[in-house]
Enzyme design. Structure first.
Site, PDB file in Angstrom:
ATOM      1  N   ASN B  78       0.773  -1.278   0.046  1.00  0.00           N
ATOM      2  CA  ASN B  78       0.050  -0.074   0.041  1.00  0.00           C
ATOM      3  C   ASN B  78       0.873   1.085  -0.013  1.00  0.00           C
ATOM      4  OD1 ASN B  78      -0.377   1.843   2.698  1.00  0.00           O
ATOM      5  ND2 ASN B  78       0.278  -0.046   3.238  1.00  0.00           N
ATOM      6  N   SER B 138       6.616   4.636  12.381  1.00  0.00           N
ATOM      7  CA  SER B 138       6.830   3.557  11.328  1.00  0.00           C
ATOM      8  C   SER B 138       6.282   3.630  10.072  1.00  0.00           C
ATOM      9  CB  SER B 138       6.512   2.182  12.259  1.00  0.00           C
ATOM     10  OG  SER B 138       5.242   2.304  12.908  1.00  0.00           O
ATOM     11  N   CYS B 139       5.465   4.510   9.901  1.00  0.00           N
ATOM     12  CA  CYS B 139       4.763   4.425   8.470  1.00  0.00           C
ATOM     13  C   CYS B 139       5.865   4.654   7.274  1.00  0.00           C
ATOM     14  CB  CYS B 139       3.857   5.512   8.176  1.00  0.00           C
ATOM     15  SG  CYS B 139       3.119   5.539   6.526  1.00  0.00           S
ATOM     16  N   CYS B 346       1.464 -42.609  -1.018  1.00  0.00           N
ATOM     17  CA  CYS B 346       2.188 -42.001  -2.241  1.00  0.00           C
ATOM     18  C   CYS B 346       1.499 -42.224  -3.701  1.00  0.00           C
ATOM     19  CB  CYS B 346       3.537 -42.442  -2.089  1.00  0.00           C
ATOM     20  SG  CYS B 346       4.386 -42.406  -3.819  1.00  0.00           S
ATOM     21  N   CYS B 352       9.128 -35.311  -4.917  1.00  0.00           N
ATOM     22  CA  CYS B 352      10.124 -35.538  -3.882  1.00  0.00           C
ATOM     23  C   CYS B 352      11.605 -35.831  -4.651  1.00  0.00           C
ATOM     24  CB  CYS B 352       9.761 -36.739  -2.861  1.00  0.00           C
ATOM     25  SG  CYS B 352       9.391 -38.283  -3.705  1.00  0.00           S
ATOM     26  N   CYS B 356      14.825 -33.535  -4.376  1.00  0.00           N
ATOM     27  CA  CYS B 356      15.834 -33.992  -3.796  1.00  0.00           C
ATOM     28  C   CYS B 356      16.970 -34.004  -4.849  1.00  0.00           C
ATOM     29  CB  CYS B 356      15.617 -35.690  -3.064  1.00  0.00           C
ATOM     30  SG  CYS B 356      17.088 -36.151  -2.225  1.00  0.00           S
ATOM     31  N   CYS B 390       5.863 -33.084  -0.926  1.00  0.00           N
ATOM     32  CA  CYS B 390       5.136 -33.852  -1.229  1.00  0.00           C
ATOM     33  C   CYS B 390       3.498 -33.544  -1.132  1.00  0.00           C
ATOM     34  CB  CYS B 390       5.003 -35.031  -0.095  1.00  0.00           C
ATOM     35  SG  CYS B 390       3.961 -36.485  -0.492  1.00  0.00           S
TER      36      CYS B 390
HETATM   37  C1  LIG Z   1      -3.824   0.019   3.635  1.00  0.00           C
HETATM   38  C2  LIG Z   1      -2.769   0.450   4.713  1.00  0.00           C
HETATM   39  C3  LIG Z   1      -3.044   1.597   5.454  1.00  0.00           C
HETATM   40  C4  LIG Z   1      -2.320   1.496   6.794  1.00  0.00           C
HETATM   41  N1  LIG Z   1      -2.081   2.811   7.392  1.00  0.00           N
HETATM   42  C5  LIG Z   1      -1.526   2.636   8.617  1.00  0.00           C
HETATM   43  C6  LIG Z   1      -1.685   3.980   9.495  1.00  0.00           C
HETATM   44  O1  LIG Z   1      -2.244   4.963   9.187  1.00  0.00           O
HETATM   45  N2  LIG Z   1      -1.180   3.873  10.594  1.00  0.00           N
HETATM   46  C7  LIG Z   1      -0.323   2.727  10.982  1.00  0.00           C
HETATM   47  O2  LIG Z   1       0.316   2.759  12.346  1.00  0.00           O
HETATM   48  N3  LIG Z   1      -0.150   1.705  10.315  1.00  0.00           N
HETATM   49  C8  LIG Z   1      -0.731   1.639   9.182  1.00  0.00           C
HETATM   50  N4  LIG Z   1      -0.901   0.509   8.475  1.00  0.00           N
HETATM   51  C9  LIG Z   1      -0.219  -0.570   8.899  1.00  0.00           C
HETATM   52  C10 LIG Z   1      -1.119  -1.546   9.406  1.00  0.00           C
HETATM   53  O3  LIG Z   1      -1.743  -0.971  10.651  1.00  0.00           O
HETATM   54  C11 LIG Z   1      -0.212  -2.730   9.974  1.00  0.00           C
HETATM   55  O4  LIG Z   1       0.878  -2.271  10.927  1.00  0.00           O
HETATM   56  C12 LIG Z   1       0.397  -3.657   8.911  1.00  0.00           C
HETATM   57  O5  LIG Z   1      -0.468  -3.531   7.667  1.00  0.00           O
HETATM   58  C13 LIG Z   1       0.716  -5.292   9.190  1.00  0.00           C
HETATM   59  O6  LIG Z   1      -0.497  -5.854   9.532  1.00  0.00           O
HETATM   60  P1  LIG Z   1      -1.257  -6.538   8.466  1.00  0.00           P
HETATM   61  O7  LIG Z   1      -0.510  -7.628   8.002  1.00  0.00           O
HETATM   62  O8  LIG Z   1      -2.256  -7.333   9.622  1.00  0.00           O
HETATM   63  O9  LIG Z   1      -1.931  -5.872   7.454  1.00  0.00           O
HETATM   64  C14 LIG Z   1      -1.592   0.464   7.044  1.00  0.00           C
HETATM   65  C15 LIG Z   1      -1.614  -0.579   6.345  1.00  0.00           C
HETATM   66  C16 LIG Z   1      -2.232  -0.710   5.268  1.00  0.00           C
HETATM   67  C17 LIG Z   1      -2.176  -2.062   4.468  1.00  0.00           C
HETATM   68  S1  SF4 Z   2       6.257 -36.464  -3.572  1.00  0.00           S
HETATM   69 FE1  SF4 Z   2       4.771 -37.870  -2.200  1.00  0.00          FE
HETATM   70  S2  SF4 Z   2       3.496 -38.755  -3.627  1.00  0.00           S
HETATM   71 FE2  SF4 Z   2       4.922 -37.655  -4.921  1.00  0.00          FE
HETATM   72  S3  SF4 Z   2       6.385 -39.368  -5.263  1.00  0.00           S
HETATM   73 FE3  SF4 Z   2       7.275 -38.456  -3.614  1.00  0.00          FE
HETATM   74  S4  SF4 Z   2       6.041 -39.440  -1.713  1.00  0.00           S
HETATM   75 FE4  SF4 Z   2       4.862 -40.312  -3.737  1.00  0.00          FE
HETATM   76  S1  SF4 Z   3      18.450 -35.531   1.469  1.00  0.00           S
HETATM   77 FE1  SF4 Z   3      16.518 -34.151   2.087  1.00  0.00          FE
HETATM   78  S2  SF4 Z   3      15.224 -34.173   0.242  1.00  0.00           S
HETATM   79 FE2  SF4 Z   3      16.903 -36.095  -0.005  1.00  0.00          FE
HETATM   80  S3  SF4 Z   3      15.465 -37.741   0.712  1.00  0.00           S
HETATM   81 FE3  SF4 Z   3      17.035 -36.741   2.551  1.00  0.00          FE
HETATM   82  S4  SF4 Z   3      15.504 -35.540   3.624  1.00  0.00           S
HETATM   83 FE4  SF4 Z   3      14.589 -35.899   1.605  1.00  0.00          FE
END
Ligand SMILES: Cc1cc2nc3c(=O)[nH]c(=O)nc-3n(C[C@H](O)[C@H](O)[C@H](O)COP(=O)(O)O)c2cc1C
Ligand code: SF4
Ligand code: SF4
Ligand SMILES: Cc1cc2nc3c(=O)[nH]c(=O)nc-3n(C[C@H](O)[C@H](O)[C@H](O)COP(=O)(O)OP(=O)(O)OC[C@H]3O[C@@H](n4cnc5c(N)ncnc54)[C@H](O)[C@@H]3O)c2cc1C
Ligand code: SF4
Lengths: 410, 421
Positions: B78, B138-139, B346, B352, B356, B390
């Site tokens: 934002n 912090s903004c 599986c 996997c 791997c 997986c």
């Molecule tokens: C659109 C928008 C506007 C925001 N305005 C403010 C603000 O005015 N003051 C503030 O302290 N934080 C503001 N924030 C930050 C949020 O309060 C919050 O700290 C941040 O988005 C992380 O939380 P979330 O992941 O739940 O959104 C804003 C965030 C968004 C997305």
């Molecule tokens: S990722 Fe999971 S389902 Fe796919 S082959 Fe390996 S064990 Fe089987």
């Molecule tokens: S090395 Fe890592 S990814 Fe490969 S079989 Fe072992 S645990 Fe699984």
């Protein structure tokens, strides 16, 4: 082949349910929630899943729908919440039933006890029938502080959840678990007890502050031409004994099923899953007017069932049925080891003193002419589905409570 | 529905729950704040109020987002400054909020250009009825170098302005710190020396989120140009947690009251900030994306967590993780844990194997007939990159072995995370 019948399709994992929930648009005034007949509030529980609050999601489901784990599996979502889903404007609706199933499975695994009995108000209600409407009414009444006794004619509780919907769509252990929560809350279920035979209606009325009739439409219709024929069985009887035996039944070589609704689809799909090679369904409706849900029809087709649409039975001779098409000048004769009728269910309300027309109450709502007696579920007006049964169960309980005036736990 | 007491005391003020809106457009006027309180927030830091003489003049458009694959808002950029509304309107809103929501906490965020501004603003917001003051030091995108993160990175100015605020008002006060600094401890100590009662952090991280390949400037484009400005949201959470941890383990700051900010979106994020030493929590970006309603699941999820942990007072959780975060040289390096692959889970994607080989130690061999990976323990170093890539969670910690010549009991080594995947 019983394994195929007994096995439910796999559900989501935490990873895949998050992927599905991430597709949800988290709508304003969410149309899915408005479209749920039981107000299960899918938008809210999906949002909870999205924000990783699975327990909160379970609370939303459970507090609105005492049979949430069952509805997750059997609800015709395509007609309700998913039909309304805004995501359809992009591609396909959110799999609301699938997410609900994940959440209720989590609830079960975490052994959550969300529903709580209210403080006793000293009153007691008898419920005839332990299908979904009776069960939900019991929960709502228990929450409000009523004592509840359910009377069930069969050896197991659950109505069509136990004796209808096949295992691969609704596992018995899920039904048992949902019922156990309700008995744990304090509901008494009296099995093998038919009201009108073992106990009279008058007796129930005398012993209780109110009586709810929740008997559903638990018997199959039979056309006169099919009576007294050993090759013929009704869908309800076939599905009940199959589920009871977990699929371990004597199989016919081949079968004709008559009917085009979900029940018919359950019968044909069950037969196929159990290993009956040749299964033909004859439906009154043509495909463009089909009654079965798309999901159920697709399930039957995936099993390779032959479906003759627009055919009605004309005559029967032993194992041989002749059908004629409703519109075309066409006749078909088929012989099969077994003939199963899925042409609708009827109500048996013998000795219960309630008035029904075409299997349901002649008037809207839950009251009867007797002020102590109420009806709910399939015999009340409205859709005949589990989720409606749940909603009607809540509403009849609320209505009784407003009349008896005991709602100090709201 | 579960119901547990989430109340907590912070710098002498009682919060019904720790969830606050951070100062930003999400708390920009009375109606917004009233709605947020109604939906369940415990406190609000009102949009930063500046002095009468500082005229805010914003650009348009003013936001950008970082995405990854299908996920929007991985991070959010934002270019906004402080409150656009006139001073007397802001003060009137604060007053009305406190009158109508006496049980909720109303925090005034202020920012001056000199000592007189800070004194005066502090006096005015106290008069308007605010419960607390937050100093915006912090903004990162102010048009004046007398304001925002240029001040917050200068401990002398921080102390001087904190003292000014304390002269103007006796309210509890926290200084909001910028992450655009290598070590926050000197600035925080300067704030405390100037009379601050606590610290709020983090504000946004200076950033360029995306560059337009045709116009050859950053986003958002302001008539052909753009600026470095503040980044927030999920992507900054690790940075915020790191600063909070480092404050809480600095000598003399072990009991420092902190209001944690930066990328909080779920109850799990909230618990992380609390375990790292935050008493209250502040949120902006996820509210901008999803609305005030997200507080419902944060509160409910936190209640369930407390229930699971058997904790009745939220304060008992504050800072519980601090002691388990130690300098890199103090970690146990005597063992390694091999990954174990669950072949039933599986699905044979081979991710996997690729990771791997290309990003680890060529310790996975791939059977191209059955499409299954096998781990060669002679090459595996136990980094667990494979487990992270997986897609079905088929790889988890398996056998633990002591490195050659090292002492220790592999049975007692603790490596398993309980986090739901
Ligand atoms: C659109 C928008 C506007 C925001 N305005 C403010 C603000 O005015 N003051 C503030 O302290 N934080 C503001 N924030 C930050 C949020 O309060 C919050 O700290 C941040 O988005 C992380 O939380 P979330 O992941 O739940 O959104 C804003 C965030 C968004 C997305
Ligand atoms: S990722 Fe999971 S389902 Fe796919 S082959 Fe390996 S064990 Fe089987
Ligand atoms: S090395 Fe890592 S990814 Fe490969 S079989 Fe072992 S645990 Fe699984
Ligand atoms: C095969 C089949 C599949 C279905 N699939 C679905 C689906 O996928 N999704 C969906 O939403 N709906 C489905 N339905 C419909 C759904 O099952 C019903 O709408 C629902 O069960 C109605 O609930 P209810 O409580 O009114 O009655 P029921 O479930 O019919 O229960 C009534 C209970 O009352 C008992 N009873 C009756 N008379 C007495 C008496 N005199 N004394 C004591 N007990 C008595 C019965 O034994 C029965 O247990 C299906 C129905 C069938 C038959
Ligand atoms: S309507 Fe669909 S997209 Fe919208 S909230 Fe409901 S499930 Fe999500």
């Amino acid at each position: 082949m019983t394994k195929k019948y007994q096995t439910e399709a796999p559900g989501y994992t935490m990873t895949t349910v998050m992927e599905e929930a991430a597709r949800c648009l988290l709508c304003h005034d969410a149309p899915c929630s408005q479209a749920c007949p039981a107000h299960t509030d899918p938008a809210k529980f999906i949002r909870s899943v999205r924000f990783r609050n699975i327990k909160g999601a379970a609370e939303t489901i459970r507090e609105n729908n005492a049979l949430g784990a069952i509805c997750a599996r059997v609800c015709p979502t395509e007609k309700y919440c998913e039909l309304a889903c805004s995501r359809s404007g992009i591609d396909v609706p959110i799999d609301i039933g699938g997410i609900q199933r994940y959440v209720t499975d989590f609830e079960q695994a975490a052994d959550m006890h969300i529903l709580k009995k209210g403080n006793s108000n000293g009153m007691n209600v008898a419920i005839i029938g332990s299908g979904p409407s009776g069960l939900q009414a019991a929960v709502t009444l228990l929450e409000k502080g009523y004592g509840v006794d359910l009377y069930e004619r069969q050896a197991k509780a659950g109505g069509y959840l136990t004796y209808g919907i096949p295992e691969y769509r609704l596992p018995s252990n899920i039904v048992d678990y949902e019922i156990k929560r309700i008995t744990d809350m304090g509901a008494n279920i009296h099995l093998n007890t038919t009201i009108g035979e073992d106990i009279t209606m008058d007796q129930l009325k005398a012993d209780n502050d109110a009586v709810i009739v929740a008997i559903g439409a638990s018997e199959s219709k039979v056309l006169p031409m099919f009576e007294n024929n050993d090759a013929v069985e009704t869908a309800v009887s076939f599905l009940a004994r199959t589920k009871d035996a977990q699929g371990n039944i004597d199989l016919p070589k081949d079968a004709i099923v008559i009917g085009g609704g979900d029940v018919a689809m359950d019968v044909v799909t069950t037969l196929k899953k159990l290993g009956v090679k040749h299964v033909t369904d004859a439906a009154y409706e043509e495909f463009d007017e089909f009654r079965a849900s798309k999901k159920e029809l697709a399930g039957a087709e995936a099993e390779g069932v032959t479906i003759l649409d627009g055919y009605i039975p004309d005559s029967i001779d032993g194992h041989t049925v002749t059908f004629k098409h409703r519109h075309m000048n066409s006749k078909l004769t088929i012989e099969a080891d077994k003939i199963i009728l899925a042409i609708g269910q009827t109500v048996n309300a013998n000795n219960l003193g309630i008035r029904l027309e075409h299997g349901e109450s002649p008037s809207a709502g839950y009251k009867t002419r007797d002020e102590k007696v109420f009806i709910t579920g399939d015999i009340a007006q409205g859709d005949k589905t589990v989720v409606y049964a749940v909603q009607k169960g809540k509403e009849v309980a609320d209505e009784i409570d407003s009349i008896l005036g005991g709602n100090h736990n709201d | 529905m579960i119901n547990k007491d989430l109340s907590i005391d912070f710098m002498g003020v009682h919060f019904e729950n720790p969830f606050c809106l951070s100062s930003s457009p999400v708390g920009n006027c009375y109606d917004m704040c009233a709605k947020a309180f109604d939906e369940g927030w415990g406190g609000i830091v009102f949009k930063t109020i500046g002095p009468e003489h500082f005229k805010v003049d914003e650009v348009s458009p003013r936001f950008d987002e970082l995405t990854k694959e299908g996920t929007p808002f991985v991070g959010f950029k934002n270019m906004e400054q402080i409150a656009e509304h006139p001073l007397d309107e802001n003060l009137a809103d604060l007053k009305k909020l406190k009158q109508n929501y006496p049980d909720k906490v109303v925090i005034a965020s202020i920012m001056g250009t000199n000592e007189e501004d800070w004194v005066e603003l502090a006096r005015l917001v106290e008069e308007a009825g605010a419960d607390m003051i937050e100093m915006n030091l912090s903004c990162p995108q102010m048009t004046s170098h007398e304001m925002g993160s240029d001040v917050g990175t200068n401990p002398k100015l921080v102390q001087k302005y904190c003292e000014a605020v304390k002269r103007g008002s006796s309210l509890p006060m926290m200084a909001k710190m910028t992450p655009n600094i290598t070590d926050m401890v000197p600035a925080a100590k300067a704030a405390l020396a100037g009379g601050a009662d606590g610290i709020a952090t983090i504000n946004t991280v200076k950033s360029i989120s995306n560059v337009d390949l045709e116009k050859k400037t950053a986003l958002p484009i302001v008539n052909g140009k753009s600026s470095v400005s503040g980044f927030s949201g999920k992507a900054v959470k690790p940075i915020a947690l790191r600063f909070i941890q480092q404050l809480r383990v600095a000598a003399g700051l072990e009991q420092l009251p902190i209001s944690g900010i930066g990328g909080i979106e779920t109850w799990e994020d909230a618990v992380e900030f609390i375990l790292m030493g935050s008493t209250t929590l502040q949120v902006t970006t996820s509210v901008m994306q999803y609305g005030y309603r997200i507080v419902e699941d944060m509160k409910n999820g936190l209640m369930h967590y407390m229930e699971e942990q058997g904790v009745d007072h939220l304060a008992d959780l504050v800072g519980l993780a601090n002691k388990n975060i130690v300098p890199a040289e103090d970690l146990d390096r005597n063992y390694k844990v091999y990954p174990e692959i669950d072949w039933d889970k599986c699905i044979g994607c081979g991710r996997c194997f690729i990771s791997c080989y290309d990003g680890a130690h060529q310790a996975i061999s791939w059977d191209d007939k059955i499409r299954r990976p096998t781990i060669d323990t002679s090459k595996c170093v136990g980094c667990h990159l494979c487990a992270l890539v997986c897609p079905v969670g088929a790889i988890h910690p398996g056998k633990i072995v002591m490195k050659p010549g090292r002492e220790g009991d592999p049975e007692k080594v603790d490596v398993v995370s309980q986090r739901l995947h």
